[in-house]
Design a protein around this motif. Structure first.
Motif, PDB file in Angstrom:
ATOM      1  N   ILE A 153       0.829  -1.209   0.000  1.00 39.37           N
ATOM      2  CA  ILE A 153       0.000   0.000   0.000  1.00 39.37           C
ATOM      3  C   ILE A 153       0.861   1.256   0.000  1.00 39.37           C
ATOM      4  CG2 ILE A 153      -1.678   1.319   1.341  1.00 39.37           C
ATOM      5  CD1 ILE A 153      -2.837  -1.341   2.294  1.00 39.37           C
ATOM      6  N   VAL A 154       1.909   1.287   0.856  1.00 37.30           N
ATOM      7  CA  VAL A 154       2.721   2.503   0.944  1.00 37.30           C
ATOM      8  C   VAL A 154       3.486   2.753  -0.353  1.00 37.30           C
ATOM      9  CG1 VAL A 154       4.889   1.563   1.854  1.00 37.30           C
ATOM     10  CG2 VAL A 154       4.118   3.820   2.591  1.00 37.30           C
ATOM     11  N   ALA A 155       3.811   1.678  -1.067  1.00 35.71           N
ATOM     12  CA  ALA A 155       4.493   1.824  -2.356  1.00 35.71           C
ATOM     13  C   ALA A 155       3.523   2.019  -3.510  1.00 35.71           C
ATOM     14  CB  ALA A 155       5.369   0.602  -2.626  1.00 35.71           C
ATOM     15  N   THR A 156       2.219   2.036  -3.209  1.00 38.30           N
ATOM     16  CA  THR A 156       1.148   2.218  -4.207  1.00 38.30           C
ATOM     17  C   THR A 156       1.248   1.204  -5.341  1.00 38.30           C
ATOM     18  OG1 THR A 156       2.348   3.886  -5.502  1.00 38.30           O
ATOM     19  CG2 THR A 156       1.006   4.691  -3.674  1.00 38.30           C
ATOM     20  N   LEU A 157       1.589  -0.050  -5.005  1.00 37.16           N
ATOM     21  CA  LEU A 157       1.684  -1.088  -6.034  1.00 37.16           C
ATOM     22  C   LEU A 157       0.305  -1.585  -6.464  1.00 37.16           C
ATOM     23  CD1 LEU A 157       4.696  -3.193  -4.659  1.00 37.16           C
ATOM     24  CD2 LEU A 157       4.697  -1.515  -6.512  1.00 37.16           C
ATOM     25  N   GLY A 158      -0.631  -1.665  -5.505  1.00 38.18           N
ATOM     26  CA  GLY A 158      -1.989  -2.078  -5.840  1.00 38.18           C
ATOM     27  C   GLY A 158      -2.088  -3.482  -6.391  1.00 38.18           C
ATOM     28  N   LEU A 159      -1.415  -4.471  -5.766  1.00 32.59           N
ATOM     29  CA  LEU A 159      -1.452  -5.847  -6.276  1.00 32.59           C
ATOM     30  C   LEU A 159      -2.828  -6.478  -6.115  1.00 32.59           C
ATOM     31  CD1 LEU A 159       2.005  -7.152  -4.991  1.00 32.59           C
ATOM     32  CD2 LEU A 159       1.425  -6.130  -7.199  1.00 32.59           C
ATOM     33  N   ALA A 182      -6.284   2.638   4.439  1.00 31.49           N
ATOM     34  CA  ALA A 182      -5.306   2.149   3.456  1.00 31.49           C
ATOM     35  C   ALA A 182      -4.952   3.198   2.401  1.00 31.49           C
ATOM     36  CB  ALA A 182      -5.829   0.871   2.804  1.00 31.49           C
ATOM     37  N   PRO A 183      -5.934   3.889   1.800  1.00 29.64           N
ATOM     38  CA  PRO A 183      -5.551   4.952   0.866  1.00 29.64           C
ATOM     39  C   PRO A 183      -4.777   6.085   1.535  1.00 29.64           C
ATOM     40  CG  PRO A 183      -7.823   4.301   0.497  1.00 29.64           C
ATOM     41  CD  PRO A 183      -7.385   3.632   1.755  1.00 29.64           C
ATOM     42  N   LEU A 184      -5.061   6.331   2.826  1.00 30.70           N
ATOM     43  CA  LEU A 184      -4.283   7.347   3.539  1.00 30.70           C
ATOM     44  C   LEU A 184      -2.810   6.945   3.629  1.00 30.70           C
ATOM     45  CD1 LEU A 184      -6.664   8.374   6.470  1.00 30.70           C
ATOM     46  CD2 LEU A 184      -6.098   9.689   4.417  1.00 30.70           C
ATOM     47  N   GLU A 185      -2.566   5.649   3.804  1.00 28.09           N
ATOM     48  CA  GLU A 185      -1.182   5.197   3.824  1.00 28.09           C
ATOM     49  C   GLU A 185      -0.519   5.419   2.469  1.00 28.09           C
ATOM     50  OE1 GLU A 185       1.640   1.323   4.808  1.00 28.09           O
ATOM     51  OE2 GLU A 185      -0.530   1.061   4.642  1.00 28.09           O
ATOM     52  N   SER A 186      -1.250   5.191   1.399  1.00 30.38           N
ATOM     53  CA  SER A 186      -0.697   5.457   0.065  1.00 30.38           C
ATOM     54  C   SER A 186      -0.346   6.931  -0.094  1.00 30.38           C
ATOM     55  CB  SER A 186      -1.705   5.043  -1.007  1.00 30.38           C
ATOM     56  OG  SER A 186      -1.933   3.657  -0.994  1.00 30.38           O
ATOM     57  N   LEU A 187      -1.204   7.801   0.418  1.00 29.87           N
ATOM     58  CA  LEU A 187      -0.924   9.233   0.348  1.00 29.87           C
ATOM     59  C   LEU A 187       0.322   9.586   1.158  1.00 29.87           C
ATOM     60  CD1 LEU A 187      -4.520  10.758   0.645  1.00 29.87           C
ATOM     61  CD2 LEU A 187      -3.056  10.693  -1.385  1.00 29.87           C
ATOM     62  N   VAL A 188       0.470   8.948   2.327  1.00 24.20           N
ATOM     63  CA  VAL A 188       1.654   9.189   3.141  1.00 24.20           C
ATOM     64  C   VAL A 188       2.910   8.711   2.407  1.00 24.20           C
ATOM     65  CG1 VAL A 188       2.845   8.474   5.250  1.00 24.20           C
ATOM     66  CG2 VAL A 188       0.449   9.169   5.352  1.00 24.20           C
ATOM     67  N   GLY A 189       2.825   7.552   1.750  1.00 22.92           N
ATOM     68  CA  GLY A 189       3.961   7.059   0.995  1.00 22.92           C
ATOM     69  C   GLY A 189       4.362   8.005  -0.129  1.00 22.92           C
ATOM     70  N   PHE A 190       3.359   8.537  -0.830  1.00 26.35           N
ATOM     71  CA  PHE A 190       3.650   9.497  -1.896  1.00 26.35           C
ATOM     72  C   PHE A 190       4.240  10.776  -1.319  1.00 26.35           C
ATOM     73  CE2 PHE A 190       2.324  13.034  -4.649  1.00 26.35           C
ATOM     74  CZ  PHE A 190       2.925  12.647  -5.836  1.00 26.35           C
TER      75      PHE A 190
END
Length: 288
Positions: A114-120, A134-142
């Motif tokens: 999720i943090v790497a926004t791979l979306g497997l 979970a999307p908030l974690e993606s935003l934090v990763g970005f």
């Protein structure tokens, strides 16, 4: 118990984000993860590992370590948030057995994906609040990736300004301006320019304190080893009959005082006068 573990994971994430905030957007003298790592590597390179090359690596290696710790901390924190709610709060692809893929390592895997926004999509959150988290974690990763790039793009221009100032001072020392040169309009302009450059470097140390832990070597680009000549020029110009030169010398003196105050408050902590602080700065960067 699930709620307690979830709160621990959230606390880890908040601590990491706080450190990113205070490192990049609100630098303070109170430390933090980045400050601890950079200081430790600097001291290790100065006292624990011999050789100039080790000291030259302290700053770049410190930044790499800090970014790695930020990324690992965010991933681990979110993994701790996810783990107590596995497998019932997640959906698994048909090839995976939920009970066999609900270990801590699987929670870390989900967090990294999720943090790497791979979306497997092989394991995805099913509960409503997790579908928001979970999307908030993606935003934090970005945001973490963007912050890292911004940090690098901020620190290295600050280093360039500091080294350019040191080289400018070396050029002046080679030129050997006399009292007559300083006692003129040209001398006043020269000292004004130096004062402005020192003011910029002082702001760089405040805004990017990590730049202190980059070694400038022992040559003409080391501000720690050349700043003494600027103080000497200011002292000589203060006795000049030209009023503009005296005023510019006073401004340069004030700029040097500000630089010494920032260096002492944030890095050296000698509690002494400007001359002692600048001497400690030179020793800390390899001078005698």
């Amino acid at each position: 118990m699930e709620a307690l573990v979830t709160l621990v994971g959230a606390a880890v994430v908040i601590i990491i984000l706080r450190d990113v905030f205070h490192t990049l957007w609100h630098p303070t003298r109170h430390g933090g993860l980045s400050r601890i790592v950079m200081t430790a590597l600097w001291r290790l390179s100065a006292h624990g590992i011999p050789g100039r090359r080790a000291k030259g690596l302290a700053g770049p290696l410190g930044m790499v370590c800090v970014v790695a710790l930020w990324a690992c901390g965010v991933a681990l924190g979110w993994a701790v948030v996810y783990w107590p709610h596995m497998p019932e709060a997640f959906v698994f692809s048909g090839e995976l057995e939920p009970t066999e893929h609900s270990r801590p390592v699987d929670a870390l895997y989900i967090s990294l994906v999720i943090v790497a926004t791979l979306g497997l999509g092989d394991i995805a959150p099913a509960e409503g609040w997790l579908r928001i988290v979970a999307p908030l974690e993606s935003l934090v990763g970005f945001a973490l990736l963007t912050a890292t790039v911004s940090w690098v793009l901020g620190v290295f221009p600050a280093l360039a300004r500091r080294r350019a100032l040191a080289l400018h001072i070396c050029h002046l020392r080679r030129a050997g301006p006399t009292a007559g040169h300083l006692d003129s309009d040209a001398g006043a302009v020269l000292l004004d320019g130096l004062a402005a450059e020192f003011a910029r470097v002082t702001v760089d140390f405040v805004q990017y304190p990590e730049s202190y832990y980059f070694h400038d070597g022992h040559g003409d680009t080391s501000l720690a080893l050349t700043v003494g000549y600027a103080a000497e020029l200011a002292e000589r110009a203060r006795r000049a009959p030209h009023p503009g030169a005296r005023l510019s010398a006073t401004a340069l003196d004030a700029a040097l005082d500000d630089l010494a105050a920032v260096l002492d408050e944030r890095f050296l902590r000698t509690g002494e006068n400007r001359q002692t602080v600048l001497a400690a700065y030179a020793r800390d960067h390899g001078g005698r």
